[in-house]
Design a protein around this motif. Structure first.
Motif, PDB file in Angstrom:
ATOM      1  N   ASP A 138       0.494  -1.208   0.174  1.00  0.00           N
ATOM      2  CA  ASP A 138       0.017   0.050  -0.220  1.00  0.00           C
ATOM      3  C   ASP A 138       1.341   0.954  -0.192  1.00  0.00           C
ATOM      4  O   ASP A 138       1.687   0.927   0.460  1.00  0.00           O
ATOM      5  N   ARG A 139       0.789   2.397  -0.654  1.00  0.00           N
ATOM      6  CA  ARG A 139       0.903   3.636  -1.561  1.00  0.00           C
ATOM      7  C   ARG A 139       1.350   3.840  -0.168  1.00  0.00           C
ATOM      8  O   ARG A 139       2.680   4.878   0.825  1.00  0.00           O
ATOM      9  N   ASN A 140       0.475   3.837   1.057  1.00  0.00           N
ATOM     10  CA  ASN A 140       0.732   4.978   2.156  1.00  0.00           C
ATOM     11  C   ASN A 140       1.053   4.626   3.408  1.00  0.00           C
ATOM     12  O   ASN A 140       1.389   4.903   4.350  1.00  0.00           O
ATOM     13  N   GLU A 141       1.169   2.886   3.321  1.00  0.00           N
ATOM     14  CA  GLU A 141       1.372   2.665   4.763  1.00  0.00           C
ATOM     15  C   GLU A 141       2.661   1.220   4.397  1.00  0.00           C
ATOM     16  O   GLU A 141       3.063   1.097   5.861  1.00  0.00           O
ATOM     17  N   ASP A 142       3.257   1.311   3.289  1.00  0.00           N
ATOM     18  CA  ASP A 142       4.103  -0.068   3.094  1.00  0.00           C
ATOM     19  C   ASP A 142       5.515   0.314   3.106  1.00  0.00           C
ATOM     20  O   ASP A 142       5.775   1.462   2.170  1.00  0.00           O
ATOM     21  N   VAL A 143       6.253  -0.487   3.136  1.00  0.00           N
ATOM     22  CA  VAL A 143       8.204   0.129   1.631  1.00  0.00           C
ATOM     23  C   VAL A 143       8.117  -1.473   1.556  1.00  0.00           C
ATOM     24  O   VAL A 143       7.522  -2.578   2.334  1.00  0.00           O
ATOM     25  N   VAL A 144       9.010  -1.012   0.590  1.00  0.00           N
ATOM     26  CA  VAL A 144       9.857  -2.279  -0.255  1.00  0.00           C
ATOM     27  C   VAL A 144      11.494  -2.020  -0.204  1.00  0.00           C
ATOM     28  O   VAL A 144      11.363  -0.698  -0.257  1.00  0.00           O
ATOM     29  N   LEU A 145      11.698  -3.125   0.523  1.00  0.00           N
ATOM     30  CA  LEU A 145      13.258  -2.879   0.291  1.00  0.00           C
ATOM     31  C   LEU A 145      13.698  -3.711  -0.768  1.00  0.00           C
ATOM     32  O   LEU A 145      13.731  -4.711  -0.985  1.00  0.00           O
ATOM     33  N   ARG A 177      16.578   0.683  10.083  1.00  0.00           N
ATOM     34  CA  ARG A 177      16.485   2.559  10.194  1.00  0.00           C
ATOM     35  C   ARG A 177      15.254   2.568   9.846  1.00  0.00           C
ATOM     36  O   ARG A 177      14.780   4.023   9.698  1.00  0.00           O
ATOM     37  N   LEU A 178      14.583   1.886   9.622  1.00  0.00           N
ATOM     38  CA  LEU A 178      13.682   2.727   9.091  1.00  0.00           C
ATOM     39  C   LEU A 178      11.995   3.251   9.831  1.00  0.00           C
ATOM     40  O   LEU A 178      12.312   2.561  11.294  1.00  0.00           O
ATOM     41  N   ASP A 179      11.824   4.041   9.437  1.00  0.00           N
ATOM     42  CA  ASP A 179      10.614   4.251  10.315  1.00  0.00           C
ATOM     43  C   ASP A 179       9.483   4.174  10.428  1.00  0.00           C
ATOM     44  O   ASP A 179       8.939   3.587  10.400  1.00  0.00           O
ATOM     45  N   PRO A 180       9.600   3.858  11.866  1.00  0.00           N
ATOM     46  CA  PRO A 180       7.950   2.805  12.729  1.00  0.00           C
ATOM     47  C   PRO A 180       6.994   3.753  12.200  1.00  0.00           C
ATOM     48  O   PRO A 180       6.226   2.386  11.860  1.00  0.00           O
ATOM     49  N   ASN A 197       3.738   0.045   8.191  1.00  0.00           N
ATOM     50  CA  ASN A 197       2.479  -1.340   9.028  1.00  0.00           C
ATOM     51  C   ASN A 197       3.405  -2.189   7.848  1.00  0.00           C
ATOM     52  O   ASN A 197       3.839  -3.224   8.909  1.00  0.00           O
ATOM     53  N   GLY A 198       3.558  -2.246   6.873  1.00  0.00           N
ATOM     54  CA  GLY A 198       3.906  -3.423   6.092  1.00  0.00           C
ATOM     55  C   GLY A 198       5.477  -3.114   5.292  1.00  0.00           C
ATOM     56  O   GLY A 198       5.722  -2.511   5.262  1.00  0.00           O
ATOM     57  N   LYS A 199       6.230  -4.150   5.794  1.00  0.00           N
ATOM     58  CA  LYS A 199       7.782  -4.844   4.760  1.00  0.00           C
ATOM     59  C   LYS A 199       7.839  -5.362   4.136  1.00  0.00           C
ATOM     60  O   LYS A 199       7.868  -6.846   4.988  1.00  0.00           O
ATOM     61  N   LEU A 200       8.010  -5.457   2.957  1.00  0.00           N
ATOM     62  CA  LEU A 200       8.042  -6.287   1.468  1.00  0.00           C
ATOM     63  C   LEU A 200       9.731  -6.714   1.031  1.00  0.00           C
ATOM     64  O   LEU A 200      10.034  -5.185   0.965  1.00  0.00           O
ATOM     65  N   VAL A 201      10.114  -7.255   1.109  1.00  0.00           N
ATOM     66  CA  VAL A 201      11.554  -7.588   0.564  1.00  0.00           C
ATOM     67  C   VAL A 201      11.584  -8.397  -1.114  1.00  0.00           C
ATOM     68  O   VAL A 201      11.373  -9.239  -0.596  1.00  0.00           O
ATOM     69  N   CYS A 202      12.553  -8.017  -1.522  1.00  0.00           N
ATOM     70  CA  CYS A 202      12.933  -8.260  -2.738  1.00  0.00           C
ATOM     71  C   CYS A 202      13.961  -8.647  -3.184  1.00  0.00           C
ATOM     72  O   CYS A 202      14.926  -7.884  -3.418  1.00  0.00           O
ATOM     73  N   ILE A 203      14.108  -9.846  -3.626  1.00  0.00           N
ATOM     74  CA  ILE A 203      15.101 -10.704  -3.779  1.00  0.00           C
ATOM     75  C   ILE A 203      14.832 -11.044  -5.418  1.00  0.00           C
ATOM     76  O   ILE A 203      14.059 -12.265  -5.862  1.00  0.00           O
ATOM     77  N   GLU A 204      16.287 -12.170  -6.378  1.00  0.00           N
ATOM     78  CA  GLU A 204      16.429 -13.112  -6.823  1.00  0.00           C
ATOM     79  C   GLU A 204      17.372 -14.588  -6.676  1.00  0.00           C
ATOM     80  O   GLU A 204      17.919 -14.717  -5.635  1.00  0.00           O
ATOM     81  N   THR A 208      10.169   3.214  -1.648  1.00  0.00           N
ATOM     82  CA  THR A 208      11.403   1.751  -2.188  1.00  0.00           C
ATOM     83  C   THR A 208      12.744   2.065  -1.456  1.00  0.00           C
ATOM     84  O   THR A 208      13.395   3.509  -2.070  1.00  0.00           O
ATOM     85  N   VAL A 209      13.374   1.282  -1.290  1.00  0.00           N
ATOM     86  CA  VAL A 209      14.550   1.331  -0.253  1.00  0.00           C
ATOM     87  C   VAL A 209      15.845   0.344  -1.207  1.00  0.00           C
ATOM     88  O   VAL A 209      15.137  -0.624  -1.129  1.00  0.00           O
ATOM     89  N   ARG A 210      16.648   0.320  -1.965  1.00  0.00           N
ATOM     90  CA  ARG A 210      17.671  -0.094  -2.099  1.00  0.00           C
ATOM     91  C   ARG A 210      18.284  -0.475  -1.517  1.00  0.00           C
ATOM     92  O   ARG A 210      19.282  -0.313  -0.106  1.00  0.00           O
TER      93      ARG A 210
END
Length: 403
Positions: A125-132, A169-172, A175-182, A152-154
């Motif tokens: 969700d654009r308002n609540e979550d973060v992608v790494l 270091r993420l801001d608390p 709500n949701g955190k998704l990590v993407c790898i291959e 989005t955090v690389r």
């Protein structure tokens, strides 16, 4: 000013390459002769840049299944999965993939690109979550992040410690955190330390998505990918893959053990608003899956070919990007070297992929060879001979002669 002004630089380069016969982006397979051969400019050429890892493009079982589906269900669905585009074949393939991966559910998308695009944009969700994301992730993962609108955090490529620091270091507020790898990265052929990434992600309460597009069917004791090879298939949260590599068709999927993952069907625009894969492509992918599941010798042959080629290239002193893998990339210092070396191999009757910045990690240009289990001993001999000649003709491709 014009919309087309941005193309001027690229157009000039492409025109120059075309005039010199060095444009790798205009190759036409004039006649496909088999899984590892085609005619290019009238000449029979060994194909070593097709990602046909398990040689299934001419598998009789897959062809027969595609023909039967055409006769039974027609040429296309003419609708999305949530409208009229879910046929019996789609749901059967979803069950078969879930069973193969020992996961509870699977959602089939129209392409592998759409699977990552749709999964990331649907879950985040654009308002609540973060992608790494790993810095070397494929463009579809980057595009999924952009479509989601979320922060989005690389983190540094294949570096769990870098991910750990960024999660710490993420801001608390998130709500949701998704990590993407291959699993296996397509440019260099290097693989991710998935087990370490699982531990780091879960320590911080994040979910982990592993894109096994290039490693599905290839890595692991039964071909489930790098996640299986590292013993963490039951720990990753989301598994994405494609039909266009090991399964030699077109389409993609997202699998998970989370029951809630099924709701992606109602939250993902690339799933809801794209016509579903045709019955014939679904049928051929299913038949290819059954074939490679029942015949581990296919995967064993792939690795035999990959190790033989990698060993020969090491003997030639070529600058290789990674350890033995189904993707073997030779690094070159400049794009001009890459264009010339690619043309040299084509003149030797060998087709491989050429990649240059910004589409490659760092500032490297490279020649990317994709090994297939269908490569015969004669094919491998021709590839070895062509790369041996390349090593002689291009000192910049060698460790001892690199600029």
């Amino acid at each position: 000013m014009s919309l087309f002004d941005k193309f001027e630089k690229n157009a000039a380069l492409l025109d120059q390459l075309s005039a010199a016969g060095k444009n790798p982006f205009t190759v036409v397979m004039e006649e496909v002769l088999g899984p590892t051969r085609a005619k290019i400019k009238g000449r029979e050429t060994v194909l070593a840049g097709t990602h046909n890892y398990l040689g299934q493009t001419f598998e009789p079982r897959a062809i027969a299944a595609a023909k039967e589906a055409l006769d039974h269900d027609g040429t296309g669905t003419t609708g999305s999965r949530v409208a009229n585009g879910t046929f019996a074949g789609h749901t059967k393939l979803e069950r078969d993939i879930a069973d193969f991966l020992s996961m509870k559910n699977c959602v089939v998308f129209s392409t592998g690109y759409a699977a990552n695009l749709g999964a990331i944009a649907g879950f985040v969700d654009r308002n609540e979550d973060v992608v790494l994301i790993d810095a070397d992730c494929h463009a579809c993962i980057y595009d999924g992040c952009q479509l989601s609108g979320a922060e989005t955090v690389r983190f540094r490529h294949n570096d769990p410690e870098s991910l750990d620091k960024r999660l710490s270091r993420l801001d608390p507020k998130y709500n949701g955190k998704l990590v993407c790898i291959e699993g296996m990265y397509s440019m260099y052929g290097d693989i991710a330390p998935v087990k370490e990434f699982v531990e780091v992600a879960h320590k911080h309460g994040a979910h982990l998505l592993v894109d096994e597009a290039h490693s599905f069917g290839v890595y692991g004791e039964t071909g489930k990918g790098v996640s299986e090879a590292e013993g963490v298939m039951d720990k990753i949260d989301f598994y994405t893959g494609t039909f266009s590599k090991a399964l030699a068709s077109i389409g993609g999927f997202m699998a998970s053990n989370h029951p809630e993952a099924e709701y992606i069907r109602f939250a993902s625009n690339p799933y809801r608003f794209t016509a579903s894969p045709s019955p014939s492509t679904i049928a051929s992918a299913g038949a290819a899956l059954a074939n490679i599941s029942e015949n581990p010798a296919i995967r064993e042959k792939l690795w035999e070919n990959a190790r033989r080629l990698h060993g020969a290239f090491v003997q030639f002193g070529l600058r290789l990007a990674a350890k033995p893998a189904p993707v073997i990339s030779v690094l070159l210092p400049t794009r001009e070297d890459a264009f010339d070396a690619w043309r040299f191999l084509l003149d030797q009757g060998v087709y491989v992929n050429m990649a240059i910045p910004p589409g490659t990690p760092g500032k490297e240009s490279l020649l990317r060879l994709a090994v297939s289990s269908a490569h015969t001993n004669e094919d491998i001999d021709r590839l070895v001979a062509a790369y041996g000649a390349l090593a002689e003709a291009f000192p910049s491709a060698r460790v001892d002669g690199a600029a």
